[in-house]
Design a protein around this motif. Structure first.
Motif, PDB file in Angstrom:
ATOM      1  N   GLY A  89       0.758  -1.243   0.000  1.00  0.00           N
ATOM      2  CA  GLY A  89       0.000   0.000   0.000  1.00  0.00           C
ATOM      3  C   GLY A  89       0.782   1.283   0.000  1.00  0.00           C
ATOM      4  O   GLY A  89       0.192   2.362  -0.042  1.00  0.00           O
ATOM      5  N   LYS A 116      -1.316  -5.212 -10.181  1.00  0.00           N
ATOM      6  CA  LYS A 116      -2.181  -5.678  -9.096  1.00  0.00           C
ATOM      7  C   LYS A 116      -2.665  -7.105  -9.310  1.00  0.00           C
ATOM      8  O   LYS A 116      -3.269  -7.709  -8.433  1.00  0.00           O
ATOM      9  N   ARG A 136     -11.651   0.216 -15.531  1.00  0.00           N
ATOM     10  CA  ARG A 136     -10.933   0.817 -14.399  1.00  0.00           C
ATOM     11  C   ARG A 136      -9.935   1.864 -14.887  1.00  0.00           C
ATOM     12  O   ARG A 136      -9.785   2.929 -14.271  1.00  0.00           O
ATOM     13  N   LEU A 140      -9.941   5.916 -13.851  1.00  0.00           N
ATOM     14  CA  LEU A 140      -8.804   6.669 -13.313  1.00  0.00           C
ATOM     15  C   LEU A 140      -8.521   7.903 -14.171  1.00  0.00           C
ATOM     16  O   LEU A 140      -8.261   8.990 -13.639  1.00  0.00           O
ATOM     17  N   LEU A 171      -1.853   5.597  -8.881  1.00  0.00           N
ATOM     18  CA  LEU A 171      -3.125   5.255  -8.252  1.00  0.00           C
ATOM     19  C   LEU A 171      -3.649   3.899  -8.716  1.00  0.00           C
ATOM     20  O   LEU A 171      -4.458   3.273  -8.025  1.00  0.00           O
ATOM     21  N   ASP A 174      -3.554   1.262  -6.295  1.00  0.00           N
ATOM     22  CA  ASP A 174      -4.479   1.412  -5.178  1.00  0.00           C
ATOM     23  C   ASP A 174      -3.748   1.624  -3.848  1.00  0.00           C
ATOM     24  O   ASP A 174      -3.969   0.897  -2.877  1.00  0.00           O
ATOM     25  N   SER A 176      -2.636   3.030  -0.208  1.00  0.00           N
ATOM     26  CA  SER A 176      -3.223   3.690   0.956  1.00  0.00           C
ATOM     27  C   SER A 176      -2.364   4.876   1.372  1.00  0.00           C
ATOM     28  O   SER A 176      -2.862   5.841   1.953  1.00  0.00           O
ATOM     29  N   ARG A 206      -7.085   8.558   1.331  1.00  0.00           N
ATOM     30  CA  ARG A 206      -5.731   8.008   1.461  1.00  0.00           C
ATOM     31  C   ARG A 206      -4.812   9.046   2.094  1.00  0.00           C
ATOM     32  O   ARG A 206      -5.191  10.197   2.303  1.00  0.00           O
TER      33      ARG A 206
END
Length: 258
Positions: A89, A116, A136, A140, A171, A174, A176, A206
């Motif tokens: 993350g 990912k 997806r 974005l 991004l 993904d 955090s 985030r």
């Protein structure tokens, strides 16, 4: 001080304790402590040579620590490989754009999304393997106002849009916790405003830690600021608090007159 939630549980997204990096006798980073609260936009500033980029390299595993410990959401990540840290993350964008200039904007994001997946070798597979990622990827691009550029070669983008694309590819993993290395470097006023707005948008949900030389950006965007000089933390707090700290004034004036 580390934020505390209910029953004393830490709310820090990133906790750094006494990290150091030596190159022979030279200490580029010397005993740095950081507590980056979850949901915070936090800036790391300082004169050239203060150790900011080296700190980033330590956080992401690009450089091994000489001493100290790094925790992400309470889990020790120091010593882990860069790709492992990213999958947990913590993801970084670089000062120098790292996009693929000869591929389209859409494909750049699709390539990033593959990281990912359990198998990330779709680059060598037929085009249809990447088409499953289109929705997806376009989401974005739309979030960063890049959808009109989806079919353009990434190398043809204006500079500010290239930096936005780099944020989009970051991004895609993904994160955090998002590390941004001088996101407005080399930009004119219009691009700075656009990228600042994008950072504010992507920070929702985030944590962001950024190295930034433009103090106006830091003042208008960041919740907290850490100031480094000669590899050490000399001040931490809000922008107004650190801007009025005598040690910070001396460090910057010393850099100007050196």
């Amino acid at each position: 001080m580390t934020g505390q939630g209910e029953k004393g549980v830490s709310t820090a997204a990133l906790t750094v304790r006494n990290i150091s990096k030596s190159f022979g006798a030279f200490k580029a980073v010397d005993g740095v402590d950081l507590d980056i609260a979850t949901g915070e936009i936090h800036a790391m500033i300082g004169p050239n040579g203060a150790g900011k980029t080296t700190c980033f390299n330590l956080l992401t595993g690009d450089l091994p620590l000489t001493n100290g410990e790094i925790q992400l959401h309470g889990k020790v990540i120091s010593g882990l490989a860069t790709d492992v840290i990213a999958r947990q993350g913590l993801v970084r964008s670089y000062q120098i754009s790292s996009i693929f200039p000869d591929f389209t904007v859409l494909n750049n994001v699709r390539f990033a999304l593959q990281q990912k997946r359990a198998s990330n070798f779709d680059f060598w597979r037929p085009e249809r393997s990447l088409n499953t990622l289109n929705d997806r990827a376009m989401e974005l691009l739309e979030n960063l106002d890049l959808d009109p550029w989806a079919d353009h070669r990434a190398g043809e983008l204006p500079y500010g849009r290239k930096r936005a694309l780099e944020i989009a590819t970051t991004l895609a993993l993904d994160p955090s916790v998002l590390l941004l290395d001088e996101p407005t470097s080399g930009m004119g006023r219009e691009d700075i405003g656009r990228v600042t707005d994008l950072i504010r948008k992507v920070a929702v949900g985030r944590t962001v830690l950024m190295v930034e030389h433009n103090l106006s950006v830091v003042q208008g965007l960041c919740d907290k600021v850490t100031v480094l000089a000669r590899g050490q933390v000399i001040a931490q707090g809000t922008y107004d608090e650190v801007a009025n700290d005598a040690r910070v004034v001396e460090a910057y004036l010393g850099a100007v007159h050196a």
